[in-house]
Design an enzyme around this catalytic site. Structure first.
Site, PDB file in Angstrom:
ATOM      1  N   CYS A   2       0.855  -1.179   0.000  1.00 34.78           N
ATOM      2  CA  CYS A   2       0.000   0.000   0.000  1.00 34.78           C
ATOM      3  C   CYS A   2       0.896   1.236   0.000  1.00 34.78           C
ATOM      4  O   CYS A   2       1.988   1.224   0.577  1.00 34.78           O
ATOM      5  CB  CYS A   2      -0.928   0.112   1.200  1.00 34.78           C
ATOM      6  SG  CYS A   2      -2.015  -1.299   1.390  1.00 34.78           S
ATOM      7  N   ARG A  27       3.413  -0.099  -5.153  1.00 31.47           N
ATOM      8  CA  ARG A  27       3.209  -0.690  -3.826  1.00 31.47           C
ATOM      9  C   ARG A  27       1.866  -1.403  -3.693  1.00 31.47           C
ATOM     10  O   ARG A  27       1.594  -2.061  -2.694  1.00 31.47           O
ATOM     11  CB  ARG A  27       3.291   0.398  -2.751  1.00 31.47           C
ATOM     12  CG  ARG A  27       4.602   1.149  -2.744  1.00 31.47           C
ATOM     13  CD  ARG A  27       4.598   2.224  -1.683  1.00 31.47           C
ATOM     14  NE  ARG A  27       4.553   1.640  -0.363  1.00 31.47           N
ATOM     15  CZ  ARG A  27       5.607   1.250   0.329  1.00 31.47           C
ATOM     16  NH1 ARG A  27       6.797   1.385  -0.190  1.00 31.47           N
ATOM     17  NH2 ARG A  27       5.483   0.723   1.514  1.00 31.47           N
ATOM     18  N   TRP A  74      -3.062  -2.517  -1.559  1.00 30.25           N
ATOM     19  CA  TRP A  74      -2.783  -3.918  -1.888  1.00 30.25           C
ATOM     20  C   TRP A  74      -3.458  -4.704  -0.768  1.00 30.25           C
ATOM     21  O   TRP A  74      -3.021  -4.674   0.382  1.00 30.25           O
ATOM     22  CB  TRP A  74      -1.286  -4.179  -1.909  1.00 30.25           C
ATOM     23  CG  TRP A  74      -0.921  -5.562  -2.330  1.00 30.25           C
ATOM     24  CD1 TRP A  74      -0.786  -6.021  -3.604  1.00 30.25           C
ATOM     25  CD2 TRP A  74      -0.655  -6.685  -1.479  1.00 30.25           C
ATOM     26  NE1 TRP A  74      -0.456  -7.350  -3.599  1.00 30.25           N
ATOM     27  CE2 TRP A  74      -0.372  -7.786  -2.310  1.00 30.25           C
ATOM     28  CE3 TRP A  74      -0.638  -6.872  -0.109  1.00 30.25           C
ATOM     29  CZ2 TRP A  74      -0.067  -9.045  -1.818  1.00 30.25           C
ATOM     30  CZ3 TRP A  74      -0.337  -8.126   0.403  1.00 30.25           C
ATOM     31  CH2 TRP A  74      -0.044  -9.195  -0.453  1.00 30.25           C
ATOM     32  N   ASN A 100      -0.774   1.822   5.935  1.00 34.10           N
ATOM     33  CA  ASN A 100       0.019   0.794   5.259  1.00 34.10           C
ATOM     34  C   ASN A 100       0.570  -0.118   6.354  1.00 34.10           C
ATOM     35  O   ASN A 100       1.302   0.349   7.222  1.00 34.10           O
ATOM     36  CB  ASN A 100       1.159   1.465   4.468  1.00 34.10           C
ATOM     37  CG  ASN A 100       2.194   0.472   3.988  1.00 34.10           C
ATOM     38  OD1 ASN A 100       1.886  -0.673   3.720  1.00 34.10           O
ATOM     39  ND2 ASN A 100       3.427   0.917   3.892  1.00 34.10           N
ATOM     40  N   GLY A 101       0.181  -1.389   6.320  1.00 30.47           N
ATOM     41  CA  GLY A 101       0.656  -2.313   7.343  1.00 30.47           C
ATOM     42  C   GLY A 101      -0.440  -3.284   7.723  1.00 30.47           C
ATOM     43  O   GLY A 101      -1.474  -3.369   7.053  1.00 30.47           O
ATOM     44  N   GLU A 488      15.233 -17.553 -11.406  1.00 27.57           N
ATOM     45  CA  GLU A 488      14.838 -16.159 -11.636  1.00 27.57           C
ATOM     46  C   GLU A 488      14.070 -16.032 -12.961  1.00 27.57           C
ATOM     47  O   GLU A 488      13.080 -15.295 -13.045  1.00 27.57           O
ATOM     48  CB  GLU A 488      16.091 -15.263 -11.611  1.00 27.57           C
ATOM     49  CG  GLU A 488      15.883 -13.806 -11.979  1.00 27.57           C
ATOM     50  CD  GLU A 488      14.889 -13.050 -11.099  1.00 27.57           C
ATOM     51  OE1 GLU A 488      14.459 -13.564 -10.066  1.00 27.57           O
ATOM     52  OE2 GLU A 488      14.525 -11.935 -11.496  1.00 27.57           O
ATOM     53  N   LYS A 492      10.315 -14.626 -13.199  1.00 24.72           N
ATOM     54  CA  LYS A 492       9.984 -13.483 -14.056  1.00 24.72           C
ATOM     55  C   LYS A 492       8.827 -13.834 -14.974  1.00 24.72           C
ATOM     56  O   LYS A 492       7.881 -13.079 -15.120  1.00 24.72           O
ATOM     57  CB  LYS A 492      11.226 -13.119 -14.873  1.00 24.72           C
ATOM     58  CG  LYS A 492      11.467 -11.683 -15.139  1.00 24.72           C
ATOM     59  CD  LYS A 492      12.224 -10.939 -14.071  1.00 24.72           C
ATOM     60  CE  LYS A 492      11.545 -10.926 -12.756  1.00 24.72           C
ATOM     61  NZ  LYS A 492      12.298 -10.406 -11.671  1.00 24.72           N
ATOM     62  N   GLU A 495       5.488 -14.288 -12.951  1.00 27.06           N
ATOM     63  CA  GLU A 495       4.889 -13.113 -12.305  1.00 27.06           C
ATOM     64  C   GLU A 495       4.290 -12.130 -13.297  1.00 27.06           C
ATOM     65  O   GLU A 495       3.331 -11.451 -12.972  1.00 27.06           O
ATOM     66  CB  GLU A 495       5.836 -12.440 -11.305  1.00 27.06           C
ATOM     67  CG  GLU A 495       7.024 -11.723 -11.838  1.00 27.06           C
ATOM     68  CD  GLU A 495       7.914 -11.137 -10.734  1.00 27.06           C
ATOM     69  OE1 GLU A 495       7.443 -10.890  -9.616  1.00 27.06           O
ATOM     70  OE2 GLU A 495       9.100 -10.916 -11.007  1.00 27.06           O
ATOM     71  N   HIS A 511      14.896 -36.618 -11.628  1.00 28.72           N
ATOM     72  CA  HIS A 511      14.418 -37.168 -10.353  1.00 28.72           C
ATOM     73  C   HIS A 511      12.958 -36.785 -10.080  1.00 28.72           C
ATOM     74  O   HIS A 511      12.519 -36.832  -8.935  1.00 28.72           O
ATOM     75  CB  HIS A 511      15.322 -36.692  -9.216  1.00 28.72           C
ATOM     76  CG  HIS A 511      16.740 -37.154  -9.378  1.00 28.72           C
ATOM     77  ND1 HIS A 511      17.129 -38.458  -9.171  1.00 28.72           N
ATOM     78  CD2 HIS A 511      17.847 -36.489  -9.778  1.00 28.72           C
ATOM     79  CE1 HIS A 511      18.431 -38.584  -9.418  1.00 28.72           C
ATOM     80  NE2 HIS A 511      18.889 -37.394  -9.792  1.00 28.72           N
ATOM     81  N   LYS A 610       5.374  -4.204  -5.502  1.00 27.57           N
ATOM     82  CA  LYS A 610       6.831  -4.220  -5.603  1.00 27.57           C
ATOM     83  C   LYS A 610       7.496  -4.357  -4.244  1.00 27.57           C
ATOM     84  O   LYS A 610       8.485  -5.049  -4.098  1.00 27.57           O
ATOM     85  CB  LYS A 610       7.317  -2.963  -6.310  1.00 27.57           C
ATOM     86  CG  LYS A 610       8.798  -3.026  -6.581  1.00 27.57           C
ATOM     87  CD  LYS A 610       9.187  -2.226  -7.769  1.00 27.57           C
ATOM     88  CE  LYS A 610      10.643  -2.414  -8.094  1.00 27.57           C
ATOM     89  NZ  LYS A 610      10.911  -3.739  -8.669  1.00 27.57           N
TER      90      LYS A 610
HETATM   91  O1  M6R Z   1      12.737  -4.879  -2.455  1.00 25.60           O
HETATM   92  P1  M6R Z   1      13.240  -6.280  -2.307  1.00 25.60           P
HETATM   93  O2  M6R Z   1      14.422  -6.555  -3.162  1.00 25.60           O
HETATM   94  O3  M6R Z   1      13.474  -6.659  -0.872  1.00 25.60           O
HETATM   95  O4  M6R Z   1      12.047  -7.198  -2.845  1.00 25.60           O
HETATM   96  C1  M6R Z   1      12.111  -8.589  -2.761  1.00 25.60           C
HETATM   97  C2  M6R Z   1      11.017  -9.236  -3.581  1.00 25.60           C
HETATM   98  O5  M6R Z   1       9.763  -8.843  -3.126  1.00 25.60           O
HETATM   99  C3  M6R Z   1      11.119  -8.888  -5.070  1.00 25.60           C
HETATM  100  O6  M6R Z   1      12.374  -9.208  -5.578  1.00 25.60           O
HETATM  101  C4  M6R Z   1      10.035  -9.648  -5.859  1.00 25.60           C
HETATM  102  O7  M6R Z   1      10.311 -11.014  -5.853  1.00 25.60           O
HETATM  103  C5  M6R Z   1       9.866  -9.102  -7.274  1.00 25.60           C
HETATM  104  N1  M6R Z   1       8.510  -9.262  -7.678  1.00 25.60           N
HETATM  105  C6  M6R Z   1      10.689  -9.802  -8.279  1.00 25.60           C
HETATM  106  O8  M6R Z   1      10.473  -9.438  -9.585  1.00 25.60           O
END
Ligand code: M6R
Length: 615
Positions: A2, A27, A74, A100-101, A488, A492, A495, A511, A610
């Site tokens: 948020c 956010r 969020w 936010n929280g 990764e 990517k 997501e 396996h 994010k």
């Molecule tokens: O701000 P941070 O690097 O601590 O964030 C960690 C993860 O939330 C962040 O890398 C997340 O996995 C992204 N969606 C990756 O694209």
């Protein structure tokens, strides 16, 4: 998650609030709302959906006033509905609040307030929080100058959980109150105005002077004055910092999406990560902010790398780099697991956390837990002044510039580059020779140029993406330092395109996951390491034998035979310290193009935010 913004000053609040709120959409972006307060009334608009939708409903003078708060959500407690959107307004109409929280004890507070005759319109913990402020406000001395902030302070004593809040009170149309614990909050100081925000991006257009609130601090902004105090009423002197931020860096420019822009910015991000960080004799790296001596670092006999999401994948690459080049044993932990696991650590363990935002709550909690146990802590972080940057014993800023796309790209490769430099630095403090150090530095310095060459593969990768855009499942395979790149790549893709993807160590496939292999499950193979090339080719043969299409990412000097790679993306040859960076770029571009071709919202994927500032 948020995002929150508050404004008090001489300008019309709502356009400024909405402008700032748009910058915080990374956010959260499932609903948004704004409240403006004047002498006469408290006006409110909320909308399910994005900030631009809300802006359409805040037209003309309907929300005129010089004091206001706003929020982009969020969802944590309660579905995505207009009722659950913020700002929340108390039962008696006095208090409006954005939060936010997460409030952990909200159910017991709700029960208590219901017993006192309060009723609720939403399912949120935040509405309960807002009403508790109203409850305390009603009990405060109505003649007191500080009635409003006192009621917030009193409320916070009963709140368990995390919060960054901005609050207004109908009886006080010239006062804005903010507080934080666990969720970020800053005060922007402009001429004749103050802003509250979750981060700098929301306010940088108006001012570069900020005060970072610490946990347990409350701020009251009234009559041109900033009063900062702790929950225990200790009066504090605000420390004003000047933010060095190039506004153009957060603009989209000619790019269609921030993600694509940020993929193309990686070369510059690596340059910035290296600037001023090599020693005069050029055989090692140097870091200004470690706050630890070379002698202390020589005594470290174990390193724990800790992070979440993409940054956790950077940690896995870091494990390979540091063990290979510095010969120090490394372990990698998910921050969310580490904080609740009483892992035995030796006193000579260094805990290094990695976070782009510097606000990820689990990473922050892992850092705090490590400090509590007395370990030396360092952070690699991209957000100057973030909570993690401020609370770690020392750190290395990434200087990658703002990363707006929710899917991390340039922050990831910049973290890899810094880990490579750190491996060099630690290696040179131990066994690495001067000559090897010189070669290593030369390789690192060449990386930006190689990245520029690699992103030129975008058009070829677009064509490959057209072939595979309708797949529903796929596997990413890699060995050793390419395994985290496979993880990764899979993250990517899933997501931003919502395609089911898994990353696996190539030899582990047989396996179990091999059962999934079919003509409908393309396999993306990272075949970039000369020393294990033959082994990897065998793994690819196993995939081919079961009919799966293979997309290979390989070196220019060592392509795969056409019979086993249906499509091939060839990256420049490079030093092993740089290879994970170059190998990850085709996976970023593949995800980007596939998601874009499928019509997905690349920069704001569903359900994601994010910066994850809730547990
Ligand atoms: O701000 P941070 O690097 O601590 O964030 C960690 C993860 O939330 C962040 O890398 C997340 O996995 C992204 N969606 C990756 O694209």
């Amino acid at each position: 998650m948020c995002g929150i913004v508050g404004y008090i000053g001489k300008q019309e609040a709502s356009p400024l609030l909405l402008e700032g709120l748009k910058r915080l959409e990374y956010r959260g972006y499932d609903s948004a709302g704004v409240a403006v307060l004047t002498e006469k009334e408290l006006k409110l608009k909320k909308h399910k959906g994005r900030v631009t939708e809300l802006a359409k409903h805040v037209s003309g003078n309907s929300l005129s006033g010089n004091l206001g708060i706003c929020h982009t959500r969020w969802a944590t407690h309660g579905a995505v509905t207009e009722e659950n959107a913020h700002p929340h307004v108390s039962f008696d109409g006095k208090i409006a609040m954005v939060h936010n929280g997460v409030i952990e004890n909200y159910l017991s507070i709700k029960k208590f307030l219901e017993g006192e005759g309060y009723s609720f319109y939403s399912e949120t913990d935040s509405e309960v929080f807002c009403n508790l402020i109203a409850y305390h406000y009603a009990k405060e001395d109505s003649e007191s100058e500080t009635r409003f902030p006192d009621s917030v302070r009193r409320t916070l004593k009963h709140i368990e959980g995390t919060y960054g809040i901005a609050v207004i009170c109908a009886d006080h149309p010239t006062e804005l109150v903010g507080a934080r614990k666990g969720s970020p909050l800053i005060v922007g100081i402009g001429p004749d105005e103050y802003l509250l925000a979750s981060d700098v991006s929301a306010i940088i257009r108006r001012t570069s002077n900020v005060v970072y609130l610490n946990d347990g601090e409350i701020v009251s902004l009234k009559n041109g004055e900033l009063n900062l105090l702790t929950n225990d009423e200790e009066i504090l002197t605000p420390e004003i910092k000047t933010i060095d931020w190039d506004i153009a860096e957060s603009e989209l420019g000619d790019y269609e999406h921030y993600m694509l822009k940020e993929i193309f910015e990686q070369s510059g991000a690596l340059e910035n990560a290296m600037r001023g960080r090599f020693s005069d004799d050029m055989s090692t790296a140097k870091f200004g902010g470690l706050n630890t001596t070379a002698q202390e670092l020589r005594q470290i006999d174990r390193i724990l790398l800790c992070a979440c999401g993409t940054a956790w994948h950077a940690c896995l690459v870091g494990e390979y780099l540091i063990e290979r080049f510095a010969r120090i044993p490394v372990e990698v932990e998910y921050a969310s697991e580490f904080r609740y696991r009483n892992a035995p650590l030796d006193k000579n363990t260094l805990v290094l956390v990695i976070s782009q935002s510097g606000e990820t709550i689990d990473t922050l909690a892992a850092l705090r837990e490590s400090k509590r146990k007395g370990y030396k802590t360092l952070a690699i972080n991209n957000s100057v002044g973030s909570t993690i940057a401020r609370e770690s014993d020392g750190g290395i800023y990434q200087h990658a510039g703002p990363e707006i796309g929710v899917a991390s790209t340039k922050a990831f490769t910049s973290q890899l580059h810094i880990l490579s430099m750190l491996a060099l630095y630690l290696g040179r403090l131990r066994d690495m020779s001067f000559q090897d150090g010189l070669e290593y530095v030369a390789a690192l310095k060449q990386a930006p140029e190689l990245v520029t060459e690699t992103v030129k593969l975008s058009d070829q990768i677009l064509e490959i993406s057209k072939k595979y855009k309708d797949m529903t499942d796929c596997l990413f395979l890699g060995r050793q330092d390419m395994f985290p790149i496979a993880l990764e790549g899979a993250l990517k893709l899933k997501e931003i395109s919502y395609i089911h993807a898994e990353g696996y160590p190539a030899a582990e496939m047989k396996h179990g996951p091999i059962a999934l292999i079919s003509a409908e499950c393309p396999v993306i193979v990272l075949a970039t390491q000369p020393d294990i090339h033959e082994k990897l080719v065998s793994n690819i043969q196993e995939v081919k034998a079961r009919g799966a299409p293979v997309i290979a990412i390989a070196n220019r000097s060592n392509p795969l035979p056409k019979e086993i790679a249906d499509d091939q993306i060839l990256i420049p040859d490079c030093h092993r310290a740089v290879l994970p960076i170059l190998a990850s770029i085709p996976t970023q571009l593949l995800s980007y193009h596939i998601a874009n071709l499928r019509g997905c919202d690349v920069d704001k994927p569903r359900n994601l935010a994010k910066s994850v500032t809730v547990e």
